[in-house]
Motif scaffolding. Structure first.
Motif, short mmCIF file in Angstrom:
data_model
loop_
_atom_site.label_atom_id
_atom_site.label_comp_id
_atom_site.label_asym_id
_atom_site.label_seq_id
_atom_site.Cartn_x
_atom_site.Cartn_y
_atom_site.Cartn_z
N MET A 1 12.49 -15.18 -0.13
CA MET A 1 12.76 -14.92 1.26
C MET A 1 14.13 -15.47 1.63
SD MET A 1 9.75 -13.68 3.05
CE MET A 1 10.38 -13.87 4.62
N SER A 2 14.66 -14.99 2.68
CA SER A 2 15.99 -15.36 3.14
C SER A 2 15.94 -16.61 4.00
CB SER A 2 16.57 -14.20 3.94
OG SER A 2 17.71 -14.61 4.61
N SER A 3 17.01 -17.39 3.96
CA SER A 3 17.08 -18.56 4.83
C SER A 3 17.78 -18.22 6.15
CB SER A 3 17.83 -19.67 4.11
OG SER A 3 19.14 -19.25 3.81
N LEU A 4 18.16 -16.96 6.33
CA LEU A 4 18.79 -16.55 7.57
C LEU A 4 17.75 -16.43 8.67
CD1 LEU A 4 21.17 -13.82 6.19
CD2 LEU A 4 21.80 -16.07 7.02
N PRO A 5 18.10 -16.78 9.91
CA PRO A 5 17.13 -16.69 11.00
C PRO A 5 16.74 -15.25 11.30
CG PRO A 5 19.31 -17.22 11.83
CD PRO A 5 19.41 -17.24 10.34
N MET A 6 15.47 -15.06 11.60
CA MET A 6 14.98 -13.74 11.97
C MET A 6 14.99 -13.63 13.49
SD MET A 6 14.19 -12.29 9.10
CE MET A 6 13.10 -10.97 9.49
N PRO A 7 15.25 -12.43 14.03
CA PRO A 7 15.23 -12.27 15.48
C PRO A 7 13.83 -12.60 16.01
CG PRO A 7 16.05 -10.29 14.41
CD PRO A 7 15.57 -11.21 13.34
N GLN A 40 25.61 -7.21 17.31
CA GLN A 40 25.05 -7.93 18.45
C GLN A 40 24.12 -9.07 18.02
OE1 GLN A 40 23.25 -4.82 20.76
NE2 GLN A 40 25.23 -4.07 21.49
N ASN A 41 23.80 -9.14 16.73
CA ASN A 41 22.92 -10.18 16.20
C ASN A 41 23.58 -10.86 15.00
OD1 ASN A 41 20.15 -9.78 17.65
ND2 ASN A 41 20.95 -7.74 17.24
N PRO A 42 24.78 -11.43 15.17
CA PRO A 42 25.49 -12.01 14.03
C PRO A 42 24.71 -13.16 13.40
CG PRO A 42 26.48 -12.73 16.08
CD PRO A 42 25.45 -11.69 16.43
N GLY A 43 24.69 -13.16 12.07
CA GLY A 43 24.02 -14.23 11.34
C GLY A 43 22.51 -14.11 11.28
N LYS A 87 25.96 -7.85 5.08
CA LYS A 87 25.34 -8.47 3.92
C LYS A 87 23.94 -7.91 3.71
CE LYS A 87 28.84 -11.19 3.51
NZ LYS A 87 29.88 -10.86 2.59
N THR A 88 23.62 -7.61 2.48
CA THR A 88 22.29 -7.16 2.12
C THR A 88 21.42 -8.37 1.84
OG1 THR A 88 23.18 -5.14 1.14
CG2 THR A 88 20.93 -5.78 0.48
N ILE A 89 20.28 -8.43 2.48
CA ILE A 89 19.28 -9.46 2.20
C ILE A 89 18.20 -8.75 1.37
CG2 ILE A 89 17.76 -11.22 3.16
CD1 ILE A 89 20.80 -11.45 3.94
N VAL A 90 18.21 -9.02 0.08
CA VAL A 90 17.39 -8.28 -0.88
C VAL A 90 15.92 -8.23 -0.45
CG1 VAL A 90 16.65 -8.17 -3.30
CG2 VAL A 90 18.98 -8.87 -2.73
N ARG A 91 15.36 -7.02 -0.52
CA ARG A 91 13.97 -6.72 -0.16
C ARG A 91 13.60 -7.11 1.27
NH1 ARG A 91 13.63 -8.33 -5.48
NH2 ARG A 91 13.04 -10.44 -4.98
N THR A 92 14.62 -7.29 2.13
CA THR A 92 14.34 -7.69 3.51
C THR A 92 15.07 -6.80 4.51
OG1 THR A 92 14.02 -9.97 2.80
CG2 THR A 92 14.37 -9.61 5.14
N GLY A 93 16.40 -6.85 4.49
CA GLY A 93 17.16 -6.09 5.48
C GLY A 93 18.64 -6.36 5.37
N TYR A 94 19.31 -6.42 6.52
CA TYR A 94 20.76 -6.57 6.56
C TYR A 94 21.16 -7.59 7.61
CZ TYR A 94 20.66 -2.47 3.66
OH TYR A 94 20.39 -1.61 2.63
N CYS A 95 22.37 -8.12 7.44
CA CYS A 95 22.87 -9.16 8.32
C CYS A 95 24.37 -8.94 8.52
CB CYS A 95 22.61 -10.51 7.65
SG CYS A 95 23.23 -11.91 8.56
N TRP A 96 24.87 -9.18 9.73
CA TRP A 96 26.30 -9.13 10.02
C TRP A 96 26.84 -10.54 9.96
CZ3 TRP A 96 29.95 -5.46 10.50
CH2 TRP A 96 31.17 -5.82 11.05
N LEU A 97 27.69 -10.81 8.98
CA LEU A 97 28.32 -12.12 8.82
C LEU A 97 29.82 -11.94 8.84
CD1 LEU A 97 26.11 -13.69 5.99
CD2 LEU A 97 26.08 -14.25 8.41
N PRO A 98 30.42 -12.02 10.04
CA PRO A 98 31.87 -11.87 10.11
C PRO A 98 32.56 -13.01 9.38
CG PRO A 98 30.97 -12.50 12.23
CD PRO A 98 29.81 -12.28 11.32
N ASP A 99 33.72 -12.71 8.84
CA ASP A 99 34.49 -13.74 8.13
C ASP A 99 34.88 -14.85 9.10
OD1 ASP A 99 36.24 -11.29 6.15
OD2 ASP A 99 34.37 -12.32 5.76
#
Length: 103
Positions: A1-7, A40-43, A87-99
């Motif tokens: 699972m991803s460590s990125l926060p889910m909405p 609209q949902n960075p990170g 960014k692709t979050i494998v088997r989960t979804g996608y994320c916008w991570l601006p530089d």
């Protein structure tokens, strides 16, 4: 699972004309909506299921590669620099991570 926060609440598609403007870039309505939701949902990891329900109106648990195909086309149209923010979050979804801002 991803460590990125889910909405914590459903993500609604942006208006058909998001504020992001990329000169000379022709995006379909679905591509604009998809890009707007990510920006609209960075990170935050936005699941494929949530994208399918909010943008395409699919029922929960739909098995389709629609999101992946649209992300692929969007990355191609955005070019290397901007597409690297999706960014692709494998088997989960996608994320916008601006530089990060240059130092």
């Amino acid at each position: 699972m991803s460590s990125l926060p889910m909405p914590t609440e459903p993500v609604l598609p942006a208006p058909s004309r998001p504020t992001l403007r990329i000169a000379g870039l022709r995006l379909t309505k679905k591509e604009r909506d998809l890009l707007a939701v990510l920006i609209q949902n960075p990170g935050k990891c936005i699941t494929r299921d949530l994208l399918l329900r909010s943008i395409w109106g699919y029922s929960e648990g739909a098995k389709t590669r629609t999101v992946d195909v649209h992300i692929q086309r969007l990355r191609r149209k955005l070019g290397a620099e901007a597409s690297a923010c999706i960014k692709t979050i494998v088997r989960t979804g996608y994320c916008w991570l601006p530089d990060p801002a240059p130092r």
